[in-house]
Design a protein around this motif. Structure first.
Motif, mmCIF file in Angstrom:
data_model
loop_
_atom_site.group_PDB
_atom_site.id
_atom_site.type_symbol
_atom_site.label_atom_id
_atom_site.label_comp_id
_atom_site.label_asym_id
_atom_site.label_seq_id
_atom_site.Cartn_x
_atom_site.Cartn_y
_atom_site.Cartn_z
ATOM 1 N N VAL A 276 -8.043 -2.227 3.922
ATOM 2 C CA VAL A 276 -7.337 -0.227 4.070
ATOM 3 C C VAL A 276 -6.849 0.313 2.697
ATOM 4 O O VAL A 276 -5.876 0.254 2.870
ATOM 5 N N PRO A 277 -7.589 1.803 2.143
ATOM 6 C CA PRO A 277 -6.872 1.740 1.089
ATOM 7 C C PRO A 277 -6.416 3.124 1.294
ATOM 8 O O PRO A 277 -6.338 3.831 2.120
ATOM 9 N N VAL A 278 -4.723 3.191 0.422
ATOM 10 C CA VAL A 278 -4.196 4.542 0.065
ATOM 11 C C VAL A 278 -4.142 4.856 -1.112
ATOM 12 O O VAL A 278 -3.428 3.946 -2.026
ATOM 13 N N ALA A 279 -4.637 6.073 -1.635
ATOM 14 C CA ALA A 279 -4.494 6.375 -3.446
ATOM 15 C C ALA A 279 -3.216 7.301 -3.715
ATOM 16 O O ALA A 279 -3.095 8.017 -2.644
ATOM 17 N N LEU A 280 -2.867 6.603 -4.664
ATOM 18 C CA LEU A 280 -2.095 7.725 -4.953
ATOM 19 C C LEU A 280 -2.190 8.510 -6.906
ATOM 20 O O LEU A 280 -3.648 8.346 -6.852
ATOM 21 N N SER A 281 -0.730 9.412 -6.511
ATOM 22 C CA SER A 281 -2.146 10.620 -7.470
ATOM 23 C C SER A 281 -2.234 10.170 -8.905
ATOM 24 O O SER A 281 -2.529 10.850 -9.929
ATOM 25 N N ASN A 282 -1.690 8.887 -9.022
ATOM 26 C CA ASN A 282 -1.818 8.337 -10.768
ATOM 27 C C ASN A 282 -3.170 7.339 -10.857
ATOM 28 O O ASN A 282 -2.953 6.685 -11.531
ATOM 29 N N GLY A 283 -3.873 7.212 -9.921
ATOM 30 C CA GLY A 283 -5.109 6.842 -9.812
ATOM 31 C C GLY A 283 -5.013 5.290 -9.275
ATOM 32 O O GLY A 283 -5.874 4.689 -9.404
ATOM 33 N N VAL A 284 -3.743 4.941 -9.428
ATOM 34 C CA VAL A 284 -3.719 2.915 -8.455
ATOM 35 C C VAL A 284 -3.679 3.372 -6.881
ATOM 36 O O VAL A 284 -3.274 4.152 -6.364
ATOM 37 N N THR A 285 -4.802 2.423 -6.580
ATOM 38 C CA THR A 285 -4.623 2.269 -4.853
ATOM 39 C C THR A 285 -4.229 0.736 -4.370
ATOM 40 O O THR A 285 -4.048 0.093 -5.611
ATOM 41 N N LEU A 286 -3.556 1.203 -3.223
ATOM 42 C CA LEU A 286 -3.302 0.544 -2.720
ATOM 43 C C LEU A 286 -4.191 0.021 -1.781
ATOM 44 O O LEU A 286 -4.582 0.578 -0.904
ATOM 45 N N ASP A 287 -4.062 -1.596 -1.038
ATOM 46 C CA ASP A 287 -5.335 -1.800 -0.740
ATOM 47 C C ASP A 287 -4.771 -3.219 -0.010
ATOM 48 O O ASP A 287 -3.807 -4.140 0.026
ATOM 49 N N PHE A 288 -4.648 -2.545 1.396
ATOM 50 C CA PHE A 288 -3.699 -3.220 2.299
ATOM 51 C C PHE A 288 -4.843 -4.332 3.448
ATOM 52 O O PHE A 288 -6.143 -4.004 3.126
ATOM 53 N N ALA A 289 -5.042 -5.322 2.859
ATOM 54 C CA ALA A 289 -4.846 -6.328 3.691
ATOM 55 C C ALA A 289 -4.502 -7.263 5.207
ATOM 56 O O ALA A 289 -3.350 -7.663 4.698
#
Length: 129
Positions: free
Chosen positions: A38-51
């Motif tokens: 489940v992704p959360v995208a940050l404004s600098n283009g990095v995505t945090l992918d929760f697993a």
């Protein structure tokens, strides 16, 4: 091509719960589930992918987010409204306080599985006034 961080995986007991928790605090959108993430995208283009992984396999990590003063005020208000304990220090000794390091403001809080989350308004190494 320059090297940039594109994404990182954050282990969770429940991927959607952890993604929604952080997205709410930071006023971000939770993306559509993609495979086990489940992704959360940050404004600098990095995505945090929760697993989702077994709880006993989760090693607490630390994540720091650089935000504006206005975003800090809004995030602090959401943290307080949700009754989340926050701290001025990473040792979690100064509950209910913020710090003013590097000429900005910062605080620490824990996510649902014990990852240490930090929000700051100035990057480390900034000159203090």
């Amino acid at each position: 091509m320059s090297v940039e961080l594109n994404h990182t995986i954050i282990h969770a007991r429940a991927n959607r719960e952890s993604a929604e928790f952080l997205a709410h605090i930071l006023d971000l959108e939770v993306g559509a589930e993609w495979g086990p993430f489940v992704p959360v995208a940050l404004s600098n283009g990095v995505t945090l992918d929760f697993a989702t992984i077994p709880a006993e396999s989760i090693a607490p990590q630390h994540y720091a987010f650089l935000i504006s003063d206005d975003e800090f005020d809004a995030a602090l208000e959401r943290i307080q409204r949700a009754g989340i304990t926050y701290y001025a220090d990473p040792a979690l000794k100064q509950a209910g306080e913020i710090n003013r390091h590097h000429g900005g403001r910062g605080l620490y809080f824990m996510d649902p599985v014990g990852h240490g989350m930090e929000i700051i308004t100035r990057p480390y190494g900034s000159l203090t006034p």
